[in-house]
Design an enzyme around this catalytic site. Sequence first.
Site, PDB file in Angstrom:
ATOM      1  N   GLU A 197       0.884  -1.182   0.000  1.00 21.16           N
ATOM      2  CA  GLU A 197       0.000   0.000   0.000  1.00 21.16           C
ATOM      3  C   GLU A 197       0.908   1.214   0.000  1.00 21.16           C
ATOM      4  OE1 GLU A 197      -3.205   0.128  -0.179  1.00 21.16           O
ATOM      5  OE2 GLU A 197      -3.475  -2.038  -0.067  1.00 21.16           O
ATOM      6  N   CYS A 204      -2.504   8.846   2.700  1.00 21.23           N
ATOM      7  CA  CYS A 204      -2.100   8.375   1.369  1.00 21.23           C
ATOM      8  C   CYS A 204      -3.193   8.607   0.329  1.00 21.23           C
ATOM      9  CB  CYS A 204      -1.692   6.912   1.425  1.00 21.23           C
ATOM     10  SG  CYS A 204      -2.870   5.871   2.260  1.00 21.23           S
TER      11      CYS A 204
HETATM   12  P1  NAP Z   1       8.535   4.370   4.822  1.00 18.71           P
HETATM   13  O1  NAP Z   1       9.880   4.932   4.979  1.00 18.71           O
HETATM   14  O2  NAP Z   1       8.152   3.772   3.527  1.00 18.71           O
HETATM   15  O3  NAP Z   1       8.329   3.310   5.960  1.00 18.71           O
HETATM   16  C1  NAP Z   1       7.170   2.500   6.140  1.00 18.71           C
HETATM   17  C2  NAP Z   1       7.529   1.370   7.077  1.00 18.71           C
HETATM   18  O4  NAP Z   1       8.545   0.552   6.470  1.00 18.71           O
HETATM   19  C3  NAP Z   1       8.146   1.841   8.387  1.00 18.71           C
HETATM   20  O5  NAP Z   1       7.788   0.952   9.407  1.00 18.71           O
HETATM   21  C4  NAP Z   1       9.622   1.762   8.078  1.00 18.71           C
HETATM   22  O6  NAP Z   1      10.460   1.735   9.196  1.00 18.71           O
HETATM   23  C5  NAP Z   1       9.691   0.485   7.290  1.00 18.71           C
HETATM   24  N1  NAP Z   1      10.878   0.358   6.454  1.00 18.71           N
HETATM   25  C6  NAP Z   1      11.754   1.311   6.062  1.00 18.71           C
HETATM   26  N2  NAP Z   1      12.729   0.772   5.303  1.00 18.71           N
HETATM   27  C7  NAP Z   1      12.467  -0.542   5.210  1.00 18.71           C
HETATM   28  C8  NAP Z   1      13.096  -1.640   4.549  1.00 18.71           C
HETATM   29  N3  NAP Z   1      14.200  -1.465   3.818  1.00 18.71           N
HETATM   30  N4  NAP Z   1      12.555  -2.864   4.666  1.00 18.71           N
HETATM   31  C9  NAP Z   1      11.427  -3.049   5.368  1.00 18.71           C
HETATM   32  N5  NAP Z   1      10.787  -2.064   6.020  1.00 18.71           N
HETATM   33  C10 NAP Z   1      11.289  -0.818   5.942  1.00 18.71           C
HETATM   34  O7  NAP Z   1       7.463   5.430   5.189  1.00 18.71           O
HETATM   35  P2  NAP Z   1       7.554   6.437   6.384  1.00 18.71           P
HETATM   36  O8  NAP Z   1       8.933   6.593   6.928  1.00 18.71           O
HETATM   37  O9  NAP Z   1       6.518   6.052   7.348  1.00 18.71           O
HETATM   38  O10 NAP Z   1       7.182   7.744   5.620  1.00 18.71           O
HETATM   39  C11 NAP Z   1       8.043   8.253   4.603  1.00 18.71           C
HETATM   40  C12 NAP Z   1       7.259   8.700   3.408  1.00 18.71           C
HETATM   41  O11 NAP Z   1       6.394   7.670   2.950  1.00 18.71           O
HETATM   42  C13 NAP Z   1       6.334   9.849   3.697  1.00 18.71           C
HETATM   43  O12 NAP Z   1       6.976  11.052   3.590  1.00 18.71           O
HETATM   44  C14 NAP Z   1       5.240   9.656   2.680  1.00 18.71           C
HETATM   45  O13 NAP Z   1       5.531  10.285   1.471  1.00 18.71           O
HETATM   46  C15 NAP Z   1       5.192   8.197   2.461  1.00 18.71           C
HETATM   47  N6  NAP Z   1       4.096   7.549   3.164  1.00 18.71           N
HETATM   48  C16 NAP Z   1       3.089   6.997   2.458  1.00 18.71           C
HETATM   49  C17 NAP Z   1       2.058   6.374   3.121  1.00 18.71           C
HETATM   50  C18 NAP Z   1       0.939   5.731   2.426  1.00 18.71           C
HETATM   51  O14 NAP Z   1       0.064   5.175   3.069  1.00 18.71           O
HETATM   52  N7  NAP Z   1       0.894   5.745   1.134  1.00 18.71           N
HETATM   53  C19 NAP Z   1       2.031   6.317   4.498  1.00 18.71           C
HETATM   54  C20 NAP Z   1       3.073   6.888   5.201  1.00 18.71           C
HETATM   55  C21 NAP Z   1       4.129   7.477   4.509  1.00 18.71           C
HETATM   56  P3  NAP Z   1      10.898   3.140   9.903  1.00 18.71           P
HETATM   57  O15 NAP Z   1       9.960   3.269  11.026  1.00 18.71           O
HETATM   58  O16 NAP Z   1      12.310   2.955  10.340  1.00 18.71           O
HETATM   59  O17 NAP Z   1      10.771   4.241   8.872  1.00 18.71           O
END
Ligand code: NAP
Length: 487
Positions: free
Chosen positions: A247, A281
């Site tokens: 997602e 999102c």
């Molecule tokens: P993210 O960096 O994609 O992380 C989502 C989840 O995945 C977090 O639990 C993250 O851990 C984990 N993760 C990070 N790197 C990973 C890897 N290599 N392998 C497995 N899991 C991993 O999203 P975010 O940090 O929450 O937000 C960053 C950006 O994502 C936002 O600025 C936004 O643009 C986008 N976002 C999109 C949605 C959506 O629903 N579409 C939701 C939230 C955010 P950590 O806790 O260490 O980051």
Amino acid sequence: MNENAAYERGAVLVDGRWTPTATRTEVFNPATAAVIGTAASSTAADVDRAATAARTAGTRWARTTPGQRAKYLRSLHALLRERRDQLVQVIVAEVGAPVTVARSAHVDLALDILASFAELAEGWDDERIGNSLVIRQAAGVVAAITPWNYPLYQLMAKVAPALAAGCSVIVKPAELTPLSAYLLADAIVDAEFPPRVVNLLPGSGSAVGAALVTHPMVNVVSFTGSTQVGRQVGAAAGTALKRVSLELGGKSASLVLPGADLVAAVRATVESAAFNSGQTCSASTRLIVPVAAYADALAVAEARALELVVGDPTLDRTDLGPLLSAEQRVRVHGFVERAVADGARVRTGGTVPEGAGHFYPPTVIADADPHAEIAQEEVFGPVLTVLSYEGDTDEAVRMANDSRYGLAGAVWGPDTESALAAARRLHTGQVDVNGAPFNVRAPFGGWKASGIGRELGRQGLEEFCETTAIQLPIPMEESCPVRPATR
Ligand code: NAP
Ligand code: MG
């Protein structure tokens, strides 16, 4: 430090026990930038223990009937409903969501999701196709990896269907918002789910998330987050041939057809773009209006943006709390600055306020090129880009579909039929017609760079099932009962 025990959580839930970790991570309140608590930092060794525990417990859990699992989900629902105020308080503190938003969208929707999967489990049946009995079995150990924007909701959309399907789960909440995940885990323990069926591993994506995705005992990866990380997770799951659902991000269009109620459409779109400080999102962040209505649309958007109250998320009158982090605000403001450099205009907002919290005002961008970054990329802040089209509905639909994303969208028309006709043509997983509300029982997910797979509803449950077709030698009507015998 906060005195509240809900904010001091230094242990992981693995193997049916809370075990303290060697190191902890600080949790911040985005409205004040103050440290409010700590959470465990899990390691790859914890992932290994959790996967073994989940594998062991999962075998037995998968043999329970859907009806039995529904009873556990109902108990969990009752406990979480009793704890609603505490959940709301923790989400206000760790996300900065206004209390009204935390209550309605973070907690009550999560409860509705849980109830919907209890219902689906109660009605879960095998399927007949000719002489075949098609059964669905639990797909195994699930890694549920979630972002910080709706931490409880996102977890519930994975944990509830996984448990309903008979899977065991390892939960990896976002490192920045682990406290609500602890409250969910507490309730799962108190609802007396069999030990080890749910394991909680707070920590970083690079350490815990990546280890979960590649762990050989993890069968299903259910990921919500950025498109960038989603690609890596999808690639790793593909290499290991694991089931994966992603997602990801969005840049959803709110499409206004000629003759629609412009004021209602524009006001609702501003509200969608700014809801949860734009950290949604499925937010409508591209408003697309007929060129003849462009000036009026901008005026209405500006007026609505200025009405929205930005401030203390603990107050009922607040519409927007802060962004999640200082880093996130720098990112959001960078999009706005580059938009201006690209020739767009800030109609309202677009400035970084003074003070400790990570606040950002509702921002309306005009005159952007439809292919500019601000019109195409996910900002994840309260920023709405207003675009216009010349010509007929074909041109409007073409513009709405001109995106690498396809998560959600809205169509506003003079009547339901004409809006529905345009909605049918959008390449996106969800469309709201004339302001219709969100429905947690309908499938949710993305086309294109917005993801793979669907959450919620029957399709959301099937993400956690493997299908087996059993051919029977006699006509189905004469064969053994179709329903699992011990429901
Ligand atoms: P993210 O960096 O994609 O992380 C989502 C989840 O995945 C977090 O639990 C993250 O851990 C984990 N993760 C990070 N790197 C990973 C890897 N290599 N392998 C497995 N899991 C991993 O999203 P975010 O940090 O929450 O937000 C960053 C950006 O994502 C936002 O600025 C936004 O643009 C986008 N976002 C999109 C949605 C959506 O629903 N579409 C939701 C939230 C955010 P950590 O806790 O260490 O980051
Ligand atoms: Mg991240």
